[in-house]
Design a protein around this motif. Sequence first.
Motif, PDB file in Angstrom:
ATOM      1  N   ALA A 113       0.835  -1.203   0.000  1.00 53.80           N
ATOM      2  CA  ALA A 113       0.000   0.000   0.000  1.00 53.80           C
ATOM      3  C   ALA A 113       0.868   1.251   0.000  1.00 53.80           C
ATOM      4  CB  ALA A 113      -0.936   0.000   1.206  1.00 53.80           C
ATOM      5  N   ARG A 114       1.946   1.232   0.777  1.00 52.55           N
ATOM      6  CA  ARG A 114       2.851   2.382   0.821  1.00 52.55           C
ATOM      7  C   ARG A 114       3.541   2.555  -0.533  1.00 52.55           C
ATOM      8  NH1 ARG A 114       2.650   6.704   3.307  1.00 52.55           N
ATOM      9  NH2 ARG A 114       2.301   5.601   5.232  1.00 52.55           N
ATOM     10  N   VAL A 115       4.005   1.456  -1.125  1.00 46.45           N
ATOM     11  CA  VAL A 115       4.641   1.528  -2.448  1.00 46.45           C
ATOM     12  C   VAL A 115       3.637   2.049  -3.475  1.00 46.45           C
ATOM     13  CG1 VAL A 115       5.637   0.137  -4.306  1.00 46.45           C
ATOM     14  CG2 VAL A 115       6.372  -0.228  -1.953  1.00 46.45           C
ATOM     15  N   SER A 116       2.408   1.590  -3.390  1.00 45.05           N
ATOM     16  CA  SER A 116       1.376   2.038  -4.309  1.00 45.05           C
ATOM     17  C   SER A 116       1.123   3.540  -4.164  1.00 45.05           C
ATOM     18  CB  SER A 116       0.077   1.267  -4.055  1.00 45.05           C
ATOM     19  OG  SER A 116      -0.944   1.722  -4.895  1.00 45.05           O
ATOM     20  N   GLN A 117       1.169   4.033  -2.939  1.00 46.15           N
ATOM     21  CA  GLN A 117       0.996   5.470  -2.729  1.00 46.15           C
ATOM     22  C   GLN A 117       2.129   6.262  -3.379  1.00 46.15           C
ATOM     23  OE1 GLN A 117       0.751   5.625   1.525  1.00 46.15           O
ATOM     24  NE2 GLN A 117      -1.486   5.649   1.530  1.00 46.15           N
ATOM     25  N   VAL A 118       3.344   5.766  -3.247  1.00 44.04           N
ATOM     26  CA  VAL A 118       4.493   6.441  -3.858  1.00 44.04           C
ATOM     27  C   VAL A 118       4.371   6.405  -5.380  1.00 44.04           C
ATOM     28  CG1 VAL A 118       6.996   6.323  -4.191  1.00 44.04           C
ATOM     29  CG2 VAL A 118       6.037   6.063  -1.898  1.00 44.04           C
ATOM     30  N   VAL A 119       4.003   5.242  -5.924  1.00 44.38           N
ATOM     31  CA  VAL A 119       3.834   5.109  -7.373  1.00 44.38           C
ATOM     32  C   VAL A 119       2.743   6.070  -7.852  1.00 44.38           C
ATOM     33  CG1 VAL A 119       2.979   3.532  -9.170  1.00 44.38           C
ATOM     34  CG2 VAL A 119       4.717   2.755  -7.559  1.00 44.38           C
ATOM     35  N   LEU A 159       0.621   2.368 -18.046  1.00 43.45           N
ATOM     36  CA  LEU A 159       1.756   1.888 -17.257  1.00 43.45           C
ATOM     37  C   LEU A 159       1.454   1.985 -15.764  1.00 43.45           C
ATOM     38  CD1 LEU A 159       4.688   0.866 -17.272  1.00 43.45           C
ATOM     39  CD2 LEU A 159       5.410   3.262 -17.257  1.00 43.45           C
ATOM     40  N   HIS A 160       0.857   3.073 -15.353  1.00 42.57           N
ATOM     41  CA  HIS A 160       0.460   3.279 -13.960  1.00 42.57           C
ATOM     42  C   HIS A 160      -0.500   2.172 -13.511  1.00 42.57           C
ATOM     43  CE1 HIS A 160      -1.660   6.200 -10.943  1.00 42.57           C
ATOM     44  NE2 HIS A 160      -1.026   5.233 -10.336  1.00 42.57           N
ATOM     45  N   GLN A 161      -1.502   1.899 -14.334  1.00 50.43           N
ATOM     46  CA  GLN A 161      -2.475   0.852 -13.989  1.00 50.43           C
ATOM     47  C   GLN A 161      -1.813  -0.530 -13.930  1.00 50.43           C
ATOM     48  OE1 GLN A 161      -5.570   1.588 -12.939  1.00 50.43           O
ATOM     49  NE2 GLN A 161      -4.766   3.649 -13.157  1.00 50.43           N
ATOM     50  N   ASN A 201       0.191  -0.788 -10.623  1.00 52.77           N
ATOM     51  CA  ASN A 201      -0.720  -0.999  -9.496  1.00 52.77           C
ATOM     52  C   ASN A 201      -1.345  -2.391  -9.528  1.00 52.77           C
ATOM     53  OD1 ASN A 201      -0.397   1.292  -7.966  1.00 52.77           O
ATOM     54  ND2 ASN A 201      -1.967   2.440  -9.055  1.00 52.77           N
ATOM     55  N   GLY A 202      -1.615  -2.899 -10.717  1.00 53.82           N
ATOM     56  CA  GLY A 202      -2.137  -4.267 -10.845  1.00 53.82           C
ATOM     57  C   GLY A 202      -1.135  -5.301 -10.338  1.00 53.82           C
ATOM     58  N   LEU A 203       0.139  -5.108 -10.666  1.00 51.86           N
ATOM     59  CA  LEU A 203       1.178  -6.014 -10.168  1.00 51.86           C
ATOM     60  C   LEU A 203       1.286  -5.960  -8.647  1.00 51.86           C
ATOM     61  CD1 LEU A 203       4.075  -5.592 -12.754  1.00 51.86           C
ATOM     62  CD2 LEU A 203       2.746  -7.650 -12.283  1.00 51.86           C
ATOM     63  N   LEU A 204       1.171  -4.773  -8.083  1.00 52.04           N
ATOM     64  CA  LEU A 204       1.212  -4.649  -6.619  1.00 52.04           C
ATOM     65  C   LEU A 204       0.032  -5.371  -5.974  1.00 52.04           C
ATOM     66  CD1 LEU A 204       2.343  -0.948  -6.231  1.00 52.04           C
ATOM     67  CD2 LEU A 204       3.638  -2.992  -5.606  1.00 52.04           C
ATOM     68  N   ALA A 227       0.701  -9.035  -6.011  1.00 51.98           N
ATOM     69  CA  ALA A 227       1.733  -9.435  -5.056  1.00 51.98           C
ATOM     70  C   ALA A 227       1.170  -9.638  -3.658  1.00 51.98           C
ATOM     71  CB  ALA A 227       2.848  -8.388  -5.016  1.00 51.98           C
ATOM     72  N   VAL A 228       0.149  -8.891  -3.299  1.00 52.52           N
ATOM     73  CA  VAL A 228      -0.383  -9.011  -1.934  1.00 52.52           C
ATOM     74  C   VAL A 228      -1.712  -9.734  -1.875  1.00 52.52           C
ATOM     75  CG1 VAL A 228       0.777  -6.955  -1.097  1.00 52.52           C
ATOM     76  CG2 VAL A 228      -1.534  -6.768  -2.001  1.00 52.52           C
ATOM     77  N   HIS A 229      -2.245 -10.124  -3.026  1.00 54.16           N
ATOM     78  CA  HIS A 229      -3.527 -10.813  -3.025  1.00 54.16           C
ATOM     79  C   HIS A 229      -3.393 -12.125  -2.274  1.00 54.16           C
ATOM     80  CE1 HIS A 229      -7.513 -11.833  -4.152  1.00 54.16           C
ATOM     81  NE2 HIS A 229      -7.161 -12.812  -4.908  1.00 54.16           N
ATOM     82  N   ARG A 230      -4.292 -12.334  -1.330  1.00 55.62           N
ATOM     83  CA  ARG A 230      -4.232 -13.541  -0.495  1.00 55.62           C
ATOM     84  C   ARG A 230      -4.523 -14.775  -1.334  1.00 55.62           C
ATOM     85  NH1 ARG A 230      -7.198 -14.377   5.264  1.00 55.62           N
ATOM     86  NH2 ARG A 230      -6.184 -16.335   5.696  1.00 55.62           N
TER      87      ARG A 230
END
Length: 172
Positions: A77-83, A154-156, A159-162, A165-168
């Motif tokens: 979430a923090r990385v996504s905010q920075v991105v 590219l932005h989307q 964020n999709g990759l992030l 990565a965290v999807h349970r």
Amino acid sequence: MTEDEKLAIEESNRVAQHEAVKSDIRREMNDEVAQKARRLKPEHDSATTEVGEALREKALTDLTKTESELEKARVAARVSQVVDYIFFLIYGLIGLEILLELLGARDGSGFKAFVDALTRPLLGPFRQLVPDVTAGRFQLKIAYLVALLVYFLLHQAINGLLRLAVHRKRAV
């Protein structure tokens, strides 16, 4: 006493009586469970202990996994905010460049030169992609609009990759 006071007292008594009945039922149920537990045979004690330990271990393992997943989600979430912040800066700069070109800002202007210097690395690959629409000093840089679309995609994708990565992960 007024009628409302009588009703309030009666309702209060009814609630208290209801709570007392619920308490009696709970006490009876707890006593019944305790009696059944005392009737267990000694050979069942070890099996019961083993099952209890297994359940405890499973609960601890699940708790550890969940904590780990939550920590990964916080980091993502923090990385996504920075991105998001970086891409919003990019969108703003490209939008400002499009607006300045559309309004026919002078290339000799210090602010225009500053914006051009900031956007040069972002827009360089797109500069000669498609022809511009020009009317005198005013230009609509279609290539810059394409760049905006590419950066949005590219932005989307990032964020999709992030999110991936965290999807349970769940067993099917």
